[in-house]
Design a protein around this motif. Structure first.
Motif, PDB file in Angstrom:
ATOM      1  N   UNK A  87      87.310  11.618 -13.741  1.00  0.00           N
ATOM      2  CA  UNK A  87      87.518  12.001 -15.403  1.00  0.00           C
ATOM      3  C   UNK A  87      87.859  14.130 -14.776  1.00  0.00           C
ATOM      4  N   UNK A  88      87.012  14.380 -13.893  1.00  0.00           N
ATOM      5  CA  UNK A  88      87.840  15.716 -12.722  1.00  0.00           C
ATOM      6  C   UNK A  88      89.308  15.695 -13.031  1.00  0.00           C
ATOM      7  N   UNK A  89      89.495  15.032 -12.093  1.00  0.00           N
ATOM      8  CA  UNK A  89      90.559  16.061 -12.235  1.00  0.00           C
ATOM      9  C   UNK A  89      91.995  15.413 -12.922  1.00  0.00           C
ATOM     10  N   UNK A  90      91.667  14.521 -13.734  1.00  0.00           N
ATOM     11  CA  UNK A  90      92.082  14.364 -15.140  1.00  0.00           C
ATOM     12  C   UNK A  90      92.209  15.292 -15.777  1.00  0.00           C
ATOM     13  N   UNK A  91      91.439  15.664 -15.887  1.00  0.00           N
ATOM     14  CA  UNK A  91      91.121  16.865 -17.256  1.00  0.00           C
ATOM     15  C   UNK A  91      91.789  17.960 -16.622  1.00  0.00           C
ATOM     16  N   UNK A  92      92.255  18.002 -15.599  1.00  0.00           N
ATOM     17  CA  UNK A  92      92.826  19.144 -14.651  1.00  0.00           C
ATOM     18  C   UNK A  92      94.459  19.247 -15.115  1.00  0.00           C
ATOM     19  N   UNK A  93      94.458  17.587 -14.507  1.00  0.00           N
ATOM     20  CA  UNK A  93      95.555  17.100 -14.676  1.00  0.00           C
ATOM     21  C   UNK A  93      96.651  16.992 -15.744  1.00  0.00           C
ATOM     22  N   UNK A  94      96.124  17.012 -17.067  1.00  0.00           N
ATOM     23  CA  UNK A  94      96.479  16.581 -17.598  1.00  0.00           C
ATOM     24  C   UNK A  94      97.427  17.464 -18.668  1.00  0.00           C
ATOM     25  N   UNK A  95      96.838  18.778 -19.001  1.00  0.00           N
ATOM     26  CA  UNK A  95      98.445  19.651 -19.827  1.00  0.00           C
ATOM     27  C   UNK A  95      99.300  19.555 -18.978  1.00  0.00           C
ATOM     28  N   UNK A  96      99.339  19.731 -17.432  1.00  0.00           N
ATOM     29  CA  UNK A  96     100.145  19.707 -16.210  1.00  0.00           C
ATOM     30  C   UNK A  96     101.052  18.392 -16.677  1.00  0.00           C
ATOM     31  N   UNK A 109      94.231   3.624 -11.124  1.00  0.00           N
ATOM     32  CA  UNK A 109      94.106   3.414 -12.915  1.00  0.00           C
ATOM     33  C   UNK A 109      93.274   4.389 -13.382  1.00  0.00           C
ATOM     34  N   UNK A 110      92.034   4.743 -12.904  1.00  0.00           N
ATOM     35  CA  UNK A 110      91.731   5.386 -13.450  1.00  0.00           C
ATOM     36  C   UNK A 110      91.732   7.438 -13.634  1.00  0.00           C
ATOM     37  N   UNK A 111      92.492   7.802 -13.022  1.00  0.00           N
ATOM     38  CA  UNK A 111      93.820   8.434 -12.981  1.00  0.00           C
ATOM     39  C   UNK A 111      94.016   8.945 -13.727  1.00  0.00           C
ATOM     40  N   UNK A 112      95.010   7.734 -14.471  1.00  0.00           N
ATOM     41  CA  UNK A 112      96.311   7.766 -15.622  1.00  0.00           C
ATOM     42  C   UNK A 112      94.789   7.774 -16.969  1.00  0.00           C
ATOM     43  N   UNK A 113      94.249   6.577 -16.794  1.00  0.00           N
ATOM     44  CA  UNK A 113      93.166   7.171 -18.130  1.00  0.00           C
ATOM     45  C   UNK A 113      92.592   8.254 -17.744  1.00  0.00           C
ATOM     46  N   UNK A 114      92.296   8.969 -17.283  1.00  0.00           N
ATOM     47  CA  UNK A 114      91.344   9.656 -17.905  1.00  0.00           C
ATOM     48  C   UNK A 114      92.727  11.127 -18.524  1.00  0.00           C
ATOM     49  N   UNK A 115      93.224  11.251 -17.742  1.00  0.00           N
ATOM     50  CA  UNK A 115      94.791  12.456 -17.643  1.00  0.00           C
ATOM     51  C   UNK A 115      95.182  12.002 -19.072  1.00  0.00           C
ATOM     52  N   UNK A 144      86.603  26.623 -23.345  1.00  0.00           N
ATOM     53  CA  UNK A 144      86.329  27.132 -21.790  1.00  0.00           C
ATOM     54  C   UNK A 144      85.422  26.523 -21.886  1.00  0.00           C
ATOM     55  N   UNK A 145      84.292  26.569 -22.967  1.00  0.00           N
ATOM     56  CA  UNK A 145      82.714  26.021 -22.799  1.00  0.00           C
ATOM     57  C   UNK A 145      82.427  24.598 -22.518  1.00  0.00           C
ATOM     58  N   UNK A 146      83.750  24.034 -23.529  1.00  0.00           N
ATOM     59  CA  UNK A 146      83.520  22.030 -23.367  1.00  0.00           C
ATOM     60  C   UNK A 146      83.992  21.894 -21.960  1.00  0.00           C
ATOM     61  N   UNK A 147      85.087  22.662 -21.455  1.00  0.00           N
ATOM     62  CA  UNK A 147      86.057  22.276 -20.575  1.00  0.00           C
ATOM     63  C   UNK A 147      84.539  21.949 -19.132  1.00  0.00           C
ATOM     64  N   UNK A 148      83.784  22.858 -19.218  1.00  0.00           N
ATOM     65  CA  UNK A 148      83.190  23.494 -17.945  1.00  0.00           C
ATOM     66  C   UNK A 148      81.698  22.158 -18.381  1.00  0.00           C
ATOM     67  N   UNK A 149      81.812  22.068 -19.370  1.00  0.00           N
ATOM     68  CA  UNK A 149      80.935  20.558 -19.615  1.00  0.00           C
ATOM     69  C   UNK A 149      80.978  19.603 -19.612  1.00  0.00           C
TER      70      UNK A 149
END
Length: 430
Positions: free
Chosen positions: A273-282, A324-330, A139-144
């Motif tokens: 980077x923000x959106x991809x981090x959110x989408x990764x688990x999905x 391209x950026x979203x796929x890389x970030x996810x 949770x801490x790293x996610x906020x960072x």
């Protein structure tokens, strides 16, 4: 959460915000800045490659500084090194310095960033343990990460706007100023809590131990080895693409002085980077194996990059950049989880550092090669070639998949232990 742990997290968020904001001021216009200084495309991307060389050379030695002198000391050294080298960049731009000077200072910029890598994260974990924090580190790293993405978005756009309103050199002065401010903030607020520097072992022995552990649990571990061997191709192409998109977008837009448009490349990556981090688990839940996501993402992003290099329409190029950026970030969190599940806890940091070195090595070779292709042919052609080079990573990822590591099918559910994959018959249904 107790007051001390909350304060430590506040300091961490502040450091992440300041670091990323300072760095991102120039990310949107860095290539234009180097070209304006009189460098060719080959020389500009070779200068970026020397930055990566600096990171490769100094990653381990600066890690030793953080473990033997202190994490706070390492961070302070990083701010000083980066502020001085950033000021030197501005000076060299003013006098149209020769390429060798750009190469030397770029390598020293890499040194500055290696003082940061690992030191801030290690400081945070030690300090939170000292404060008796019992919550989730994720949770801490996610906020960072989210704060970093927002700072990168704001800084990259602001850098482009500032450059357009003034000159290409002014964002570098802003960057140096923020770094000086971060030195003061860290000097006052950052204390090494829960950590005692270990000076009992010689630096040479520490470095040799890190190298041995990296080889034993990295390149000698087949599923990890194949992932690491893919890294130079994906990372090297990503490094080049990030900087080449600045002049390429301007070229498609049709206004060579619209520096705010050039900043869009960095802004899109920041938002991804923000959106991809959110989408990764999905994204991960859509497939049974992690390598499926990694291989599929590599192929799709390579195709997107190839089409991006062929299009002549600005808005189409911008849409492909988003893909391209979203796929890389996810993909990135999935790759991190896959690697971490295959590495023993005691060797985790050293092997991950070695993985970073492998990726940076690709940047050293691929950036100047594609920069030369841009000189001889065009930016579009160089990006299409980058997509082709990225495809080389796919067979290595397939090699990792064929090792059938338990980490490939592991699923981590927040708040519960890691669980394994569903039974084979359910896998077939997917």
């Amino acid at each position: 959460m107790n007051t001390q742990a909350r304060r430590i997290q506040g300091i961490y968020i502040t450091l992440m915000l300041g670091n990323t904001l300072a760095a991102s001021f120039i990310w949107g216009i860095n290539t234009l800045f180097l070209l304006d200084a009189g460098l060719s495309n080959l020389e500009a991307f070779a200068a970026n490659a020397f930055f990566t060389v600096g990171m490769v050379l100094f990653e381990v030695p600066t890690g030793v500084v953080a473990d033997t002198v202190g994490r706070r000391a390492s961070y302070l050294l990083g701010t000083v090194t980066l502020s001085v080298t950033t000021a030197l960049y501005y000076l060299m731009w003013q006098i149209s310095a020769p390429f060798w000077a750009w190469a030397v200072v770029s390598a020293l910029l890499g040194l500055g960033f290696t003082f940061f890598s690992g030191a801030v994260e290690a400081w945070l974990v030690d300090a939170l343990h000292f404060a008796g924090y019992e919550g989730s580190l994720e949770a801490v790293f996610g906020r960072g990460q989210m704060v970093s993405g927002v700072a990168m978005l704001g800084g990259s756009v602001a850098g482009g706007v500032i450059a357009q309103a003034t000159t290409l050199g002014v964002p570098f002065l802003f960057r140096a100023g923020v770094l000086v401010a971060m030195f003061v903030v860290a000097y006052v607020l950052m204390k090494d809590l829960g950590f005692t520097p270990d000076r009992s072992t010689s630096t040479g022995r520490v470095v040799r131990g890190i190298w041995s552990a990296s080889i034993e649990h990295g390149l000698r571990n087949p599923p990890v080895r194949w992932v690491m061997l893919a890294a130079p191709f994906t990372s090297g192409v990503s490094f080049y693409t990030f900087y080449a998109l600045q002049p390429y977008l301007l070229e498609l837009y049709g206004d060579p002085d619209a520096y705010s448009i050039a900043g869009l490349a960095a802004a899109v990556v920041a938002g991804a980077q923000v959106v991809g981090g959110y989408l990764a688990p999905h994204f991960r839940r859509l497939v049974h194996k992690r390598t499926t996501a990694l291989i599929g993402g590599t192929l799709v992003s390579a195709v997107a990059l190839g089409v991006l290099g062929l299009t002549e329409v600005f808005w189409v190029a911008l849409a492909l950049l988003v893909v391209w950026a979203l796929i890389g970030s996810a993909e990135m969190p999935i790759r991190q989880a896959y690697l971490n599940d295959m590495i023993p806890s005691k060797q985790r940091a050293t092997v991950l550092s070695f993985d970073s070195l492998m990726g940076n090595t690709g940047g050293v070779v691929i950036q100047p090669a594609l920069g030369r292709a841009a000189d001889v042919y065009s930016y579009g052609t160089s990006l299409a070639l980058g997509g082709a080079i990225q495809l080389i990573a796919a067979p290595f990822l397939i090699g990792s998949r064929r090792q059938h590591s338990p980490a490939d099918v592991a699923v981590t559910v927040p708040g519960s232990p890691a669980v394994t994959a569903p039974p084979p018959d359910e896998e077939l249904q997917r």
